[in-house]
Design a protein around this motif. Sequence first.
Motif, PDB file in Angstrom:
ATOM      1  N   PRO A 137      48.885  50.668  28.869  1.00  0.00           N
ATOM      2  CA  PRO A 137      47.826  50.879  27.867  1.00  0.00           C
ATOM      3  C   PRO A 137      47.928  49.874  26.715  1.00  0.00           C
ATOM      4  O   PRO A 137      46.922  49.391  26.210  1.00  0.00           O
ATOM      5  CB  PRO A 137      48.086  52.304  27.372  1.00  0.00           C
ATOM      6  N   LEU A 138      49.159  49.539  26.345  1.00  0.00           N
ATOM      7  CA  LEU A 138      49.363  48.593  25.260  1.00  0.00           C
ATOM      8  C   LEU A 138      48.908  47.188  25.700  1.00  0.00           C
ATOM      9  O   LEU A 138      48.310  46.441  24.925  1.00  0.00           O
ATOM     10  CB  LEU A 138      50.858  48.576  24.925  1.00  0.00           C
ATOM     11  N   PHE A 139      49.187  46.886  26.951  1.00  0.00           N
ATOM     12  CA  PHE A 139      48.762  45.622  27.539  1.00  0.00           C
ATOM     13  C   PHE A 139      47.228  45.545  27.488  1.00  0.00           C
ATOM     14  O   PHE A 139      46.648  44.514  27.128  1.00  0.00           O
ATOM     15  CB  PHE A 139      49.299  45.574  28.976  1.00  0.00           C
TER      16      PHE A 139
ATOM     17  N   CYS B 251      58.047  43.763  19.184  1.00  0.00           N
ATOM     18  CA  CYS B 251      59.462  43.918  18.805  1.00  0.00           C
ATOM     19  C   CYS B 251      59.851  45.392  18.823  1.00  0.00           C
ATOM     20  O   CYS B 251      60.928  45.764  19.301  1.00  0.00           O
ATOM     21  CB  CYS B 251      59.701  43.365  17.392  1.00  0.00           C
ATOM     22  N   TRP B 252      58.955  46.224  18.312  1.00  0.00           N
ATOM     23  CA  TRP B 252      59.228  47.665  18.282  1.00  0.00           C
ATOM     24  C   TRP B 252      59.421  48.190  19.712  1.00  0.00           C
ATOM     25  O   TRP B 252      60.368  48.922  19.991  1.00  0.00           O
ATOM     26  CB  TRP B 252      58.069  48.393  17.582  1.00  0.00           C
ATOM     27  N   ILE B 253      58.500  47.765  20.594  1.00  0.00           N
ATOM     28  CA  ILE B 253      58.590  48.221  21.989  1.00  0.00           C
ATOM     29  C   ILE B 253      59.910  47.753  22.607  1.00  0.00           C
ATOM     30  O   ILE B 253      60.593  48.506  23.309  1.00  0.00           O
ATOM     31  CB  ILE B 253      57.394  47.691  22.805  1.00  0.00           C
ATOM     32  N   ILE B 258      62.066  49.522  25.387  1.00  0.00           N
ATOM     33  CA  ILE B 258      62.516  48.825  26.595  1.00  0.00           C
ATOM     34  C   ILE B 258      64.042  48.710  26.694  1.00  0.00           C
ATOM     35  O   ILE B 258      64.630  49.135  27.697  1.00  0.00           O
ATOM     36  CB  ILE B 258      61.827  47.445  26.718  1.00  0.00           C
ATOM     37  N   ILE B 259      64.689  48.161  25.660  1.00  0.00           N
ATOM     38  CA  ILE B 259      66.146  47.932  25.801  1.00  0.00           C
ATOM     39  C   ILE B 259      66.903  49.250  26.070  1.00  0.00           C
ATOM     40  O   ILE B 259      67.675  49.322  27.028  1.00  0.00           O
ATOM     41  CB  ILE B 259      66.730  47.166  24.592  1.00  0.00           C
TER      42      ILE B 259
END
Lengths: 474, 455
Positions: A137-139, B251-253, B258-259
Amino acid sequence: MYKIISRKEYAMLIRDRRFHILATIVTILLIVSMWAGFSAYKIIRNETDFISKESRSHWIKQGSKNPHEAAHYGSFVFRPKSELSFLDFGVTSYIGNSIYLEGHNHNEPKFSQAQESSGLIRFGDFTVAFIFYTLLPLFIIFMCFNSFTIEKEEKTLKLMLSQGIGLDVIAWGKIEGFSKCLAWVFLPCLLISFGLVIIGTPGGVSFNTFMRLFLNTIVFGGYFFVFICLSVLVSIWSKSSRNALLILLGVWVMMCIIIPKLSANLGGFIFKAPKNFEFTESIRKEVLEGIDGHHSADVRLNKLKQTILAEYNVDSLSQLPINFDAIVMQEAEKHSSQVYKKYFDSLEKIYQKQNYISDIFSLIDPFITVRNFSMSLAGTDYKTALEFQRQAEQYRYNMVEKLQNHMRDYSKTGDWEIKVNENFFAKIPEFKFKKFSINDTITQNWLSIISLFVWIQLCIRFISNLKNFKMNDL
Amino acid sequence: MKTIYIICKYEALTFIRSNLFKTGILVVFLLGVYSIFHGKSEIDHQKDSLVEIKKHETTNMAITQANFKNDTFAYIIGNLTFKLVDNPPSSWANLSIGQRDIYPFYVFLRYWSLSRQILTTEINNPEKLLVGNFDLAFVFIYVFPLFIIAIGYNIVSSEREGGTLHLLLSNPISIYQVLFIKLLFRWVVVFLLAFVLMLLALIICTIQFDAVLILWLLTTALYFTFWFGIILIIAKLSKSSSIDALSLVCCWILFVLIIPTVINLFLTNFYPPSPRYDISHTIRHEYEGIWSNFDKRYHVAQSRHSDNSETTDSSKLNDIKEISVLFDSYDEKLGPLFTKYEKLTLDKEAIGQELSLLSSAALTQQIYNCLANTDAKSYFNFLEDVKTFHKELKDFFFKKIFNDQLFTKADFAKIPNYHFKPENTPKHAFKSILYLFIWTTLVLGIGLKMRFKKI
């Protein structure tokens, strides 16, 4: 005209460096999650298959023994991994992997993955489904947030509208263009999943698995469609690209991060589940109120004795052609099973109410809809885990009953020397978990289906109504 | 100084007039308040549960004491004596529930086989466990960085896009000073909001002021500074505000979603969850072995309908001694298997902690859990306490059983009780705080060292 716009959007986006970078990142993440999910699935499935066979072999080769002793020895069942579990781990990490089935006791599934994981498990599982319902969705937002604002900023929108094209036609054209681009990321991943299922599933792909994958494609396709439409609509209504992006990011944070957590916690907050101790104590007390298979001084036991003596028209237990001890033990088993069922059903109702709050929120948050449906389709949802527990309990009851009945019919009261051998143990069928059919899954998720359908309908309606937009409204 | 005052004044005015800021601050505040009440409700549920069990233990003992007026056999009292071994939540657990909803927080023990009693699981809704707890730690780790991004993404680009940057720089002040003042102003606003929430949490959850508070505030301040450091780096790349917002959300994601999840995936693949068949099989095999020896005898006695749990004949006493020895050896056989899996989990936890270095969010979560004693380590410390207490209880009854001593009325007062010893501030938190400090200094250092690509 609509086709021309669609082609233009597709061509523009497919040549855009921003799209290349994001699509590459998402594809790499999808490949990593798929590879890791599939290899974890294979390791666990192979181990589960191996120990299930071993457990069965131990059961059959336990040696000649008294049937009641064999019931004490019991058996183990292991929750099998579903073929599509590598796409979505669902709640399986939080539920025990194996259940010890034995006489007298109703054991809970033990050894959940969460109990042996690091604290990082609470950040979630990095699965294909996680990428689909959280990151894609972010994509989409990144691709579409300026779909109209850029046209407004560059004054090309008014130019297009002045040529007599409806705003809805432009919007549909853009949606089609974006969808085609997204398909380049989404569809190969599903095709690879399909390939992995064919390679990794012994005996090939069943109709059930195929339908589940197919429905997964439709559900995620619908979900992406909703996000594309939302992004396009926000872009139309926003004055600048910056505003559109901020609004869409706010929507994404609320839909994908805050509301799912908030709704699940709110459910637990409103409908309190009983405390563990209170729950187990209530069961223990009620079990004690029935016939206890180990204490003969019970009044109810004497009543049962009188009934059996009258039924066989004899005066004492020694005259009975059957074994009264086995009858008593089976009565106790029956009673305790009923008590356990009653309490677990009531607990289950509380959980259902808690989850229902989440389901209601799914009407305003398609993320919850898709997450629930995806877990169900992958066979990693709570309902499937619960069904496994139910079938395992039924198997336990039948196994113990078969053993006690053999003792009842082939020995006399007080005869504890009766033994059964390997042949008898082999006759007790192996536990096979009967999974939900695709129809069951669809029925269980009716609210999710309706919710997604309503969202899609709303999007179509909003986009189609754009034809009434006046140039001055922009 | 006057320029600094003017910048701060107009920053404050801009914030007060900004709907985005007002909405943002209200949403974050409300989410924070909700998270405090949610955390308190979860922890109160556990506390109530422990009070209930303690009450049950006391009543149970009083009934047993009342029922046995004369001296009796120790095994009879031992069988009726259940003792609560608890791991009560620290007051900081209200703010970071961590793994407390996954691991059992008490064991209700008898002197009999520990292995059969230790495998308890908490009842909980798996769908709720899946999404995790909405506690204050979640709000600080997930929501606050988003708020920081929302109020800081256009810190320079908005001036540039609005055409006021050059006007501002025509004053005797450098762009670096402007940026620094603006960041500091926002940092103070964000930290004040977090501080207010902390104060509310201290009052609502009746948390005492102690060293943990200082460490908690320090961790929070470092984590927020890390995010301001990221904003500084992005601002110096001098892109448009949309690109800045996009980059910051990425960056937040990366750091929050993710990490940590990729580390978790790595751990799952390299330490796949084991069905622990060796434990299951040994439990089944050994337990059956014991019962095949004794159960049949009981059943034969029952079928004569003369059995009574208080039988005091010598054959039964010998049986009890024999069973006690067998259970002890049963525990000894299972002990190494339990230790093996405990070690595996702790190894996994240790590697997870080391890998958390890659993400400030994961690191901060580990610190919060560690300070609140809600991490896996705290649970395994509790398990050690359970083992020690069980040994004490077992020794007490075994001494009487094997020395053929009767249990007297005075012995009731001598039955061991478990007393929970609160852990001191966990030392391993300091190491993680140091790592977070290094992270923050690194990001801030890069940000400060960088030059603007364009003004």
